[in-house]
Design a protein around this motif. Structure first.
Motif, short mmCIF file in Angstrom:
data_model
loop_
_atom_site.label_atom_id
_atom_site.label_comp_id
_atom_site.label_asym_id
_atom_site.label_seq_id
_atom_site.Cartn_x
_atom_site.Cartn_y
_atom_site.Cartn_z
N GLY A 83 65.14 -96.42 -36.31
CA GLY A 83 63.68 -96.71 -36.03
C GLY A 83 62.63 -96.08 -37.23
N GLY A 84 63.16 -95.02 -37.86
CA GLY A 84 62.46 -94.34 -39.00
C GLY A 84 62.64 -95.44 -40.05
N ILE A 85 63.70 -96.15 -40.47
CA ILE A 85 63.86 -97.00 -41.33
C ILE A 85 62.93 -98.31 -41.23
CG2 ILE A 85 65.40 -98.69 -42.55
CD1 ILE A 85 67.55 -96.55 -42.18
N ALA A 86 62.89 -98.60 -39.74
CA ALA A 86 62.15 -99.86 -39.52
C ALA A 86 60.60 -99.70 -39.92
CB ALA A 86 62.44 -100.40 -37.96
N LEU A 87 60.26 -98.21 -39.53
CA LEU A 87 58.86 -97.92 -39.54
C LEU A 87 58.37 -97.97 -41.00
CD1 LEU A 87 57.99 -95.12 -37.19
CD2 LEU A 87 57.46 -97.30 -37.08
N ILE A 88 59.41 -97.63 -41.91
CA ILE A 88 59.04 -97.44 -43.29
C ILE A 88 58.91 -99.21 -43.74
CG2 ILE A 88 60.11 -96.98 -45.51
CD1 ILE A 88 61.61 -94.35 -44.40
N LEU A 89 59.81 -99.81 -43.30
CA LEU A 89 59.63 -101.28 -43.65
C LEU A 89 58.41 -101.92 -43.31
CD1 LEU A 89 63.44 -101.97 -43.71
CD2 LEU A 89 62.08 -101.40 -45.74
N GLY A 90 58.04 -101.46 -42.18
CA GLY A 90 56.97 -102.13 -41.23
C GLY A 90 57.68 -103.37 -40.54
N LEU A 91 58.91 -103.15 -39.84
CA LEU A 91 59.44 -104.19 -39.17
C LEU A 91 59.77 -103.78 -37.79
CD1 LEU A 91 61.15 -106.63 -39.51
CD2 LEU A 91 63.40 -105.31 -39.90
N LEU A 92 59.22 -104.66 -36.96
CA LEU A 92 59.07 -104.31 -35.37
C LEU A 92 58.38 -102.96 -35.17
CD1 LEU A 92 62.78 -105.25 -34.46
CD2 LEU A 92 60.91 -106.51 -33.90
N THR A 93 57.32 -103.01 -36.04
CA THR A 93 56.46 -101.66 -36.17
C THR A 93 55.98 -101.22 -34.59
OG1 THR A 93 55.90 -102.31 -38.39
CG2 THR A 93 54.49 -100.60 -37.13
N ARG A 94 55.29 -101.98 -34.04
CA ARG A 94 54.77 -101.79 -32.69
C ARG A 94 55.95 -101.21 -31.60
NH1 ARG A 94 49.56 -105.00 -33.66
NH2 ARG A 94 48.14 -103.42 -33.90
N PRO A 95 56.95 -101.84 -31.48
CA PRO A 95 58.05 -101.75 -30.49
C PRO A 95 58.53 -100.40 -30.71
CG PRO A 95 58.27 -104.05 -31.19
CD PRO A 95 57.05 -103.53 -31.91
N VAL A 96 58.84 -100.08 -32.23
CA VAL A 96 59.47 -98.88 -32.56
C VAL A 96 58.69 -97.87 -32.37
CG1 VAL A 96 60.47 -97.54 -34.48
CG2 VAL A 96 61.07 -99.83 -34.18
N ALA A 97 57.38 -98.01 -32.90
CA ALA A 97 56.02 -96.93 -32.39
C ALA A 97 56.19 -96.51 -31.04
CB ALA A 97 54.86 -97.27 -33.30
N ALA A 98 56.18 -97.61 -30.14
CA ALA A 98 56.15 -97.25 -28.83
C ALA A 98 57.41 -96.57 -28.29
CB ALA A 98 56.03 -98.79 -28.20
N ALA A 99 58.34 -96.91 -28.72
CA ALA A 99 59.62 -96.03 -28.39
C ALA A 99 59.73 -94.56 -28.88
CB ALA A 99 60.74 -96.65 -28.88
N VAL A 100 59.04 -94.32 -29.85
CA VAL A 100 58.86 -92.95 -30.50
C VAL A 100 57.76 -92.26 -29.42
CG1 VAL A 100 58.23 -91.76 -32.43
CG2 VAL A 100 59.53 -93.48 -32.67
N VAL A 101 56.84 -92.78 -29.21
CA VAL A 101 55.76 -92.41 -28.43
C VAL A 101 56.33 -91.86 -27.10
CG1 VAL A 101 53.46 -92.74 -27.03
CG2 VAL A 101 53.70 -93.41 -29.61
N VAL A 102 57.10 -92.80 -26.42
CA VAL A 102 57.78 -92.44 -25.07
C VAL A 102 58.79 -91.45 -25.21
CG1 VAL A 102 59.33 -93.37 -23.42
CG2 VAL A 102 57.47 -94.72 -24.01
N PHE A 103 59.60 -91.31 -26.31
CA PHE A 103 60.62 -90.24 -26.49
C PHE A 103 59.88 -89.01 -26.95
CE2 PHE A 103 62.68 -88.07 -30.42
CZ PHE A 103 63.32 -87.48 -29.55
N MET A 104 58.69 -89.04 -27.52
CA MET A 104 57.93 -87.75 -27.87
C MET A 104 57.32 -87.16 -26.93
SD MET A 104 58.63 -86.77 -30.85
CE MET A 104 59.65 -87.23 -32.04
N ALA A 105 56.78 -88.06 -25.97
CA ALA A 105 56.27 -87.63 -24.52
C ALA A 105 57.02 -86.85 -23.87
CB ALA A 105 55.78 -88.86 -23.77
#
Length: 158
Positions: free
Chosen positions: A87-109
């Motif tokens: 997911g970190g790699i995907a965020l760097i590339l800007g690939l599937l950005t919102r789904p990955v960011a949403a998963a990180v938000v849930v995990f961090m919650a």
């Protein structure tokens, strides 16, 4: 409208000569947040998946997750490690950005709730870092991949 309330949306710069610089760099702010968020997640995933950077690998991380009630621990360790690393790699590339960011938000919650009893400070296993990274991921979720992303290149974004 009087002169004091005439234009509240356009603040006057304290150092006017820098205004063009800040205006020119402003479009890079979302890119900076997205790339740094992704880049700083990768080592955490590598700790969990591969035992790099002083991590415990899947087995050790799985044992920890099981000890705090996430069973089977190794499955949760793999899921979180995959999210952080790939997911970190995907965020760097800007690939599937919102789904990955949403998963990180849930995990961090979830991580926030686990760390909450330890107080605020990160150096005492407090909630500071999960809160910070959750908010950074939330900012990325709101912004999306942006102008400089593979989401934009392929013309698709969730």
């Amino acid at each position: 409208m009087n002169s004091r309330t005439a234009d509240l949306s356009a603040p006057r710069p304290i150092v006017p000569v820098l205004a063009p610089l800040w205006q020119g760099l402003a479009p890079l702010a979302p890119l900076l947040v997205r790339v740094v968020t992704g880049a700083l997640l990768i080592p955490h995933g590598a700790q969990k998946l591969f035992g790099w950077f002083g991590g415990y690998g899947l087995e050790g991380t799985g044992q920890y997750f099981a000890s705090i009630g996430f069973e089977p621990g190794i499955v949760f360790a793999a899921l979180v490690g995959l999210l952080e690393f790939f997911g970190g790699i995907a965020l760097i590339l800007g690939l599937l950005t919102r789904p990955v960011a949403a998963a990180v938000v849930v995990f961090m919650a979830v991580a926030f709730t686990i760390h909450l009893p330890n107080g605020y400070a990160w150096n005492s296993a407090g909630f500071e870092m999960p809160l910070f990274w959750g908010l950074m991921a939330l900012a990325v979720l709101f912004q999306g991949g942006g102008r400089f992303s593979l989401d934009r290149v392929i013309g698709r974004e969730v």
